[in-house]
Design a protein around this motif. Sequence first.
Motif, PDB file in Angstrom:
ATOM      1  N   ILE A  98       0.885  -1.177  -0.078  1.00  9.29           N
ATOM      2  CA  ILE A  98       0.006   0.009  -0.041  1.00  9.29           C
ATOM      3  C   ILE A  98       0.941   1.272  -0.032  1.00  9.29           C
ATOM      4  CG2 ILE A  98      -1.970   1.382   1.035  1.00  9.29           C
ATOM      5  CD1 ILE A  98      -2.837  -1.189   2.166  1.00  9.29           C
ATOM      6  N   LYS A 102      -3.163   3.818  -1.590  1.00 11.63           N
ATOM      7  CA  LYS A 102      -3.638   3.003  -2.739  1.00 11.63           C
ATOM      8  C   LYS A 102      -2.751   1.556  -2.708  1.00 11.63           C
ATOM      9  CE  LYS A 102      -5.566   6.519  -4.717  1.00 11.63           C
ATOM     10  NZ  LYS A 102      -7.040   6.358  -4.871  1.00 11.63           N
ATOM     11  N   ILE A 103      -3.802   0.499  -3.163  1.00 16.96           N
ATOM     12  CA  ILE A 103      -3.422  -0.744  -3.063  1.00 16.96           C
ATOM     13  C   ILE A 103      -2.344  -1.263  -4.335  1.00 16.96           C
ATOM     14  CG2 ILE A 103      -3.843  -3.220  -2.885  1.00 16.96           C
ATOM     15  CD1 ILE A 103      -6.332  -2.434  -1.646  1.00 16.96           C
ATOM     16  N   ILE A 130      -8.244   1.668   4.700  1.00 16.32           N
ATOM     17  CA  ILE A 130      -6.998   1.579   3.936  1.00 16.32           C
ATOM     18  C   ILE A 130      -6.742   2.895   3.466  1.00 16.32           C
ATOM     19  CG2 ILE A 130      -5.942   0.852   1.724  1.00 16.32           C
ATOM     20  CD1 ILE A 130      -7.565  -1.662   1.842  1.00 16.32           C
TER      21      ILE A 130
END
Length: 236
Positions: A98, A102-103, A130
């Motif tokens: 991450i 943002k993954i 997240i």
Amino acid sequence: MSEHVEVILRSILAFGILLIGSRLLGKQTISQMNIFDFIASITLGAITANLAFNTSLKIHHMVLAFSIFVFVILATAYLSLWNQKARKFFAGDPTVVIQNGKILEHNMRKMRYTIDYLNQQLREKDVFKIEEVLYAIIETNGTLTVLKKPQFRNVTKKDLWIATASEGKLPIELIMDGKMKEDNLKDNQLTHEWLQSELQKRNLSAEEVFYAVLSPDRNIYLDTYKDHINSSLDKE
């Protein structure tokens, strides 16, 4: 020699060499393991297991194989210590999964790392959103390290400009299992008379104390054998 006696003796020998090997290899191999440590550990375990119960194998052959593996692991550890490329080859690199909330799906696919497992490990770090994460990194031992964005981090005393007292020492164990820790008293310039006087203030003797610790702020924590608790919660 009967087979039962031989298995008993071989098991004792297997435990002994595994203990010696573990002490030689140090704490890293038995802590959070990277890929190389994992392979080394299961291999040593397999060798000692066969030494314990597989009577068709000669003892000296198994001890020799165990010794060779310990030597190879030690040599690899020293090589990794002095050579960065070797360290990278044996341990691998951390992987960012991450970045700025943002993954990074490509990195996750390379590691065969699922979103379900990522969410589980984030929850274990008390992260449920997240978008709060600045960086999340899979370390070489498989654990997830999380750095939150500044606005989501816990407030510290430094942030609030609150004065803190410095702590230059670790807590000192004074009594364990009813016995004074002689080395700790001597190393920290503490006397028996001082400790006895502290116990007398609490109407206690050293034999009545299960555990005693001197904290850096000079407060003493005492736990006696008799806890005077009517209903204990640790009973099954």
